[in-house]
Design a protein around this motif. Structure first.
Motif, PDB file in Angstrom:
ATOM      1  N   THR A  21     -29.192  61.404   4.667  1.00 38.93           N
ATOM      2  CA  THR A  21     -29.836  62.341   5.529  1.00 38.93           C
ATOM      3  C   THR A  21     -30.083  63.788   4.636  1.00 38.93           C
ATOM      4  OG1 THR A  21     -27.729  61.399   6.951  1.00 38.93           O
ATOM      5  CG2 THR A  21     -29.095  63.151   7.654  1.00 38.93           C
ATOM      6  N   VAL A  45     -21.596  63.186   7.618  1.00 35.93           N
ATOM      7  CA  VAL A  45     -23.052  63.337   7.764  1.00 35.93           C
ATOM      8  C   VAL A  45     -23.375  62.060   6.481  1.00 35.93           C
ATOM      9  CG1 VAL A  45     -25.060  63.901   7.759  1.00 35.93           C
ATOM     10  CG2 VAL A  45     -23.663  64.591   8.281  1.00 35.93           C
ATOM     11  N   HIS A 101     -24.789  68.605  16.840  1.00 33.11           N
ATOM     12  CA  HIS A 101     -25.492  69.863  16.979  1.00 33.11           C
ATOM     13  C   HIS A 101     -24.932  70.818  15.935  1.00 33.11           C
ATOM     14  CE1 HIS A 101     -28.534  67.531  19.630  1.00 33.11           C
ATOM     15  NE2 HIS A 101     -26.199  67.600  20.287  1.00 33.11           N
ATOM     16  N   ARG A 141     -20.647  58.101  13.263  1.00 36.33           N
ATOM     17  CA  ARG A 141     -21.915  57.207  14.358  1.00 36.33           C
ATOM     18  C   ARG A 141     -21.590  58.580  15.555  1.00 36.33           C
ATOM     19  NH1 ARG A 141     -23.926  51.770  15.365  1.00 36.33           N
ATOM     20  NH2 ARG A 141     -23.309  50.777  13.665  1.00 36.33           N
ATOM     21  N   GLN A 142     -21.785  59.469  15.372  1.00 41.89           N
ATOM     22  CA  GLN A 142     -21.762  60.444  16.354  1.00 41.89           C
ATOM     23  C   GLN A 142     -22.871  61.708  16.133  1.00 41.89           C
ATOM     24  OE1 GLN A 142     -19.052  61.449  18.440  1.00 41.89           O
ATOM     25  NE2 GLN A 142     -17.986  60.137  17.736  1.00 41.89           N
ATOM     26  N   THR A 143     -23.522  61.687  17.296  1.00 35.89           N
ATOM     27  CA  THR A 143     -24.571  62.901  17.274  1.00 35.89           C
ATOM     28  C   THR A 143     -24.266  64.566  17.604  1.00 35.89           C
ATOM     29  OG1 THR A 143     -25.996  61.332  17.866  1.00 35.89           O
ATOM     30  CG2 THR A 143     -26.756  63.090  18.327  1.00 35.89           C
ATOM     31  N   THR A 190     -29.971  69.187  14.820  1.00 32.93           N
ATOM     32  CA  THR A 190     -29.151  67.579  15.515  1.00 32.93           C
ATOM     33  C   THR A 190     -29.041  66.364  13.866  1.00 32.93           C
ATOM     34  OG1 THR A 190     -30.748  67.691  17.197  1.00 32.93           O
ATOM     35  CG2 THR A 190     -29.701  65.335  16.759  1.00 32.93           C
ATOM     36  N   LEU A 191     -27.726  65.916  13.975  1.00 33.83           N
ATOM     37  CA  LEU A 191     -28.190  65.370  12.719  1.00 33.83           C
ATOM     38  C   LEU A 191     -26.459  64.325  13.627  1.00 33.83           C
ATOM     39  CD1 LEU A 191     -26.490  67.603   9.839  1.00 33.83           C
ATOM     40  CD2 LEU A 191     -28.997  66.593  10.278  1.00 33.83           C
ATOM     41  N   ARG A 192     -26.968  63.100  12.619  1.00 37.87           N
ATOM     42  CA  ARG A 192     -26.253  61.789  12.939  1.00 37.87           C
ATOM     43  C   ARG A 192     -25.223  61.657  12.212  1.00 37.87           C
ATOM     44  NH1 ARG A 192     -25.269  58.218  16.982  1.00 37.87           N
ATOM     45  NH2 ARG A 192     -25.122  56.170  16.195  1.00 37.87           N
ATOM     46  N   THR A 193     -24.052  61.231  12.319  1.00 38.31           N
ATOM     47  CA  THR A 193     -22.969  60.889  10.836  1.00 38.31           C
ATOM     48  C   THR A 193     -22.588  59.038  11.270  1.00 38.31           C
ATOM     49  OG1 THR A 193     -21.025  60.227  12.737  1.00 38.31           O
ATOM     50  CG2 THR A 193     -21.359  62.321  12.356  1.00 38.31           C
ATOM     51  N   GLY A 212     -20.193  65.268  20.646  1.00 33.17           N
ATOM     52  CA  GLY A 212     -20.502  64.125  20.728  1.00 33.17           C
ATOM     53  C   GLY A 212     -19.298  63.986  21.064  1.00 33.17           C
ATOM     54  N   ASP A 228     -28.175  68.170  26.366  1.00 33.80           N
ATOM     55  CA  ASP A 228     -26.925  67.660  26.038  1.00 33.80           C
ATOM     56  C   ASP A 228     -25.984  68.820  26.106  1.00 33.80           C
ATOM     57  OD1 ASP A 228     -25.886  64.959  24.090  1.00 33.80           O
ATOM     58  OD2 ASP A 228     -25.067  66.033  25.957  1.00 33.80           O
TER      59      ASP A 228
END
Ligand code: HEC
Ligand code: HEC
Length: 474
Positions: A231, A227, A381, A377-379, A362-365, A38, A33
Motif C-alpha cells: 500500500t 497497513v 482514517h 481488514r480495517q478501514t 483512508t487506508l486499509r489494513t 473500524g 463515516d
C-alpha cells in the motif's frame, strides 16, 4: 445494523459518555463515516481518549492490554526500590513511557528556558553510517544525549553505588519571526534554540549533527503497522504522478536482522512497534531487553559501565509482549462534529489544497495481521501515508537517518489532533514541538508541501477556519 440513530443524537451520546457501545457508532446514519478506525474506534473524548482498549480485543488480549498500559505508566527504578520495575539508567532521559507520552499523547515542552527537557530527546551522530546504513553514533555520547543519570547512594537501598554523570544539561528557548497571510493576518512562528551545557565528556565537535524530537502521540500505531508495505509503495507511485516525492524509509530490523520499510518515529526509522518499544526502553530509559541487551555506555563513560545489580535483561520478554499488546490494541477516538457544514467544508478544502496527498485520509489494513488478527481488514482514517517527504529548509535538521535525508520527515498521522490538549495539555506540533497550533504547523510546511502552504495562506479567513475545524474534528 440495529437501531439506526441520527448523527446529531449520536454526537450528544459521544460527548456525554466515556464509552458508547460501538454498535451505536456503527449505526450512525450519515453519508460520512465517523469511525476513524473500524472496530478499533472508541468514543471517549476526555483525558483517556488515547489510552482506551479497542472494543475489538478478546478477554485475554484485554488483560494483556491492561498489564501493558500499567507498564507504560510504571516507573523504572534502581534495583532494590519497591515502587517500580528495576533497571532505569545508568543514564536516561525519563523513567517511564508515560513521562514523555503523557496520556498516550504528545510530549510536553519545558515550561521555561530554565527547565530541562524531558519529553524531548536530542539525537546526535557524526558523518558516515553505522554497519546497517543508519546514523553513526558519536564516539563519546552515543546516538542520543542522556540528561539524567543515577545519582549515587540512596538511603532506601541496601547497597551503595557510585554516581554516574549525566551527559549534559539541555535547555530550550525560542526565536520568533512573523509571517503575513494574503489577507494581512500576522502569524508568529517560532523555532527552537537549543542550549547543551555541562557536557561531561568534552565538546560535541563541529561535525556532530543534532536532531531535536518531541514525543509523538502513540495511539493507533497498531493499525499503521498493519497497513501492508505494498500500500505504501503504491501511494508513493500515485504521488509521483502528482509531482510529489513520497518515499518509504528503509531501515534495519534488529529483531529479524534484515532491511525493511520504516514506519515509526519522525523520520520513520523504526520498522515496527516491538522494536520501537525496545529502542525507547534502552535509548530513553536505559532499560535493556533481549534485542538490546547492552547498556548504553560509550567506552569513555567508565562510571556508566560499572555493573549495577538487577534483572538481565531488565525488560523481560513477557513485559515486552504486554507493552506490545498495549501499543497494538489501543483504540482511536471517533471523529467528532463530522456532520457539521463547516467541518465538511474543511474536508473539501483539505482535498483542494492537496493536504490529503501526503496526509492520506483512508487506508486499509492487511487481509491478515498475525500478531493481533483483529487489526486485519480495517478501514482507517489516519491522515498519513507513512512516507518521507522533503519539507524544505525551515524544518530541516540536516541529520540523515537511513534513507531519510536532512530535510525529510515522515507525514505524521492527524487523527485525534483536536483532542491533544484535552488529553494532557500539550498541543505542541511538528517534530520538535515548535508549532503551537495547526495554523503554525501548516505555515512551516515547505519543500514538497510549499504549494499547499501557499494555497493555505491565500485562503479567506472563513475558509481557514473551516479547514481548522476539520483538523479539530478528525
Ligand atoms: C524521553 C522521552 C520518551 C520516553 C521515555 C519514551 N518515548 Fe516513545 N518516543 C519519544 C520520541 C522523542 C519519539 C520520536 C522518536 C523519533 O523521531 O525517532 C518517540 C516515538 C515513539 C513511538 C512511535 C510513534 C509514531 O507514531 O511514530 C512509539 C510507539 C513510542 N514512542 C512508544 C514508547 C513506549 C512504549 C515507551 C516506553 C517503553 C516510550 N515510547 C518511551 C520519546 C519517548
Ligand atoms: C508533501 C507532503 C505534505 C503535504 C502536502 C502536507 N503535509 Fe502536513 N505534514 C507533512 C509532514 C512530513 C509533516 C511533519 C513535519 C515535521 O514534523 O517537521 C507534516 C505535519 C503536519 C501537521 C502537524 C502534525 C503533528 O502531529 O505535529 C499538521 C497539522 C499538518 N501537517 C497539516 C497539513 C495540512 C492542513 C496540509 C494542507 C494545507 C498539509 N499538512 C500538507 C507532510 C505534508
Amino acid at each position: 445494523m440495529p437501531g439506526a440513530m441520527p448523527i446529531m443524537r449520536l454526537r450528544h451520546f459521544a460527548y456525554a459518555l466515556a464509552a458508547v457501545p460501538l454498535s451505536l457508532l456503527c449505526a450512525a446514519e450519515s453519508g460520512e463515516d465517523v469511525l476513524s478506525a473500524g472496530s478499533f474506534t472508541v468514543t471517549a473524548t476526555d483525558a483517556t481518549a488515547f489510552t482506551q482498549p479497542a472494543p475489538a480485543l478478546s478477554e485475554r488480549q484485554h488483560a494483556a492490554f491492561l498489564r501493558g498500559r500499567a507498564g507504560f505508566e510504571r516507573p523504572w527504578v534502581v534495583f532494590g526500590i519497591s515502587t517500580g520495575d528495576w533497571g532505569v539508567g545508568p543514564t536516561f532521559i525519563a523513567n517511564r513511557c508515560g513521562e514523555c507520552h503523557a496520556g498516550g499523547g504528545r510530549g510536553k515542552l519545558p515550561r521555561s528556558a530554565n527547565e530541562q527537557l524531558t519529553a524531548l530527546v536530542v539525537r546526535v551522530s557524526v558523518p558516515g553510517t553505522d554497519p546497517h546504513g543508519g546514523p553513526k553514533p558519536h564516539e563519546r555520547y552515543g546516538d542520543q544525549l542522556q540528561n539524567r543519570a543515577l545519582q549515587g547512594q540512596n538511603p532506601d537501598l541496601q547497597f551503595a553505588y557510585a554516581p554516574v554523570p549525566a551527559e549534559a544539561d539541555i535547555f530550550l528557548d525560542w526565536e520568533e519571526h512573523v509571517v503575513t497571510l494574503s489577507d494581512g493576518t500576522e502569524v508568529r512562528l517560532r523555532s527552537p534554540v537549543l542550549s547543551i551545557e555541562g557536557l561531561a565528556f568534552g565538546d560535541l565537535g563541529k561535525d556532530t549533527m543534532q536532531s531535536l524530537r518531541i514525543a509523538p502521540p502513540v495511539f493507533g500505531t497498531g493499525l499503521l503497522e498493519a497497513v501492508p508495505d505494498e500500500t505504501l509503495l503504491a501511494l508513493a507511485e500515485q504521488q509521483k504522478a502528482l509531482g510529489f516525492n513520497g518515499r518509504p524509509n528503509k531501515v534495519w530490523d534488529a529483531i529479524d536482522q534484515r532491511m525493511v520499510i520504516g514506519r515509526f518515529g519522525w523520520k520513520a526509522s523504526q520498522p515496527g512497534l516491538r522494536q520501537q518499544i525496545a529502542a525507547a526502553a534502552i535509548n530513553d530509559m536505559g532499560v535493556t531487553s533481549s534485542v538490546f541487551p547492552r547498556q548504553n555506555c560509550p567506552a569513555v563513560q567508565v562510571d556508566c559501565q560499572r555493573e549495577i545489580p538487577g534483572n538481565d535483561p531488565e525488560l523481560t520478554d513477557a513485559a515486552w509482549d504486554d507493552l506490545d499488546v498495549a501499543a497494538l490494541g489501543v483504540g482511536v477516538p471517533a471523529r467528532r462534529r463530522w456532520s457539521e457544514a463547516i467541518v465538511q467544508r474543511g474536508a473539501s478544502l483539505f482535498e483542494t489544497l492537496q493536504c490529503g496527498v501526503c496526509h492520506a485520509p483512508t487506508l486499509r489494513t492487511a487481509d491478515y495481521f498475525a500478531r493481533l488478527p483483529q487489526l486485519s481488514r480495517q478501514t482507517i482514517h489516519p491522515y498519513t501515508d507513512l512516507l518521507l517527504h522533503d519539507m524544505g529548509e525551515g524544518l530541516a535538521d540536516h541529520r540523515p537517518e537511513f534513507a531519510a535525508g536532512g530535510r525529510d520527515w515522515r507525514t505524521p498521522p492527524l487523527w485525534g489532533l483536536g483532542l491533544s490538549r484535552t488529553v494532557n495539555g500539550s498541543a505542541a506540533l511538528l517534530h520538535d514541538g515548535r508549532a503551537r497550533n495547526a495554523t503554525e504547523a501548516i505555515l512551516w510546511h515547505g519543500g514538497e508541501a510549499a504549494p499547499s502552504r501557499d494555497a493555505f495562506s491565500r485562503l479567506m479567513q472563513k475558509d481557514r477556519e473551516a479547514l481548522l475545524a476539520f483538523l479539530d474534528a478528525i
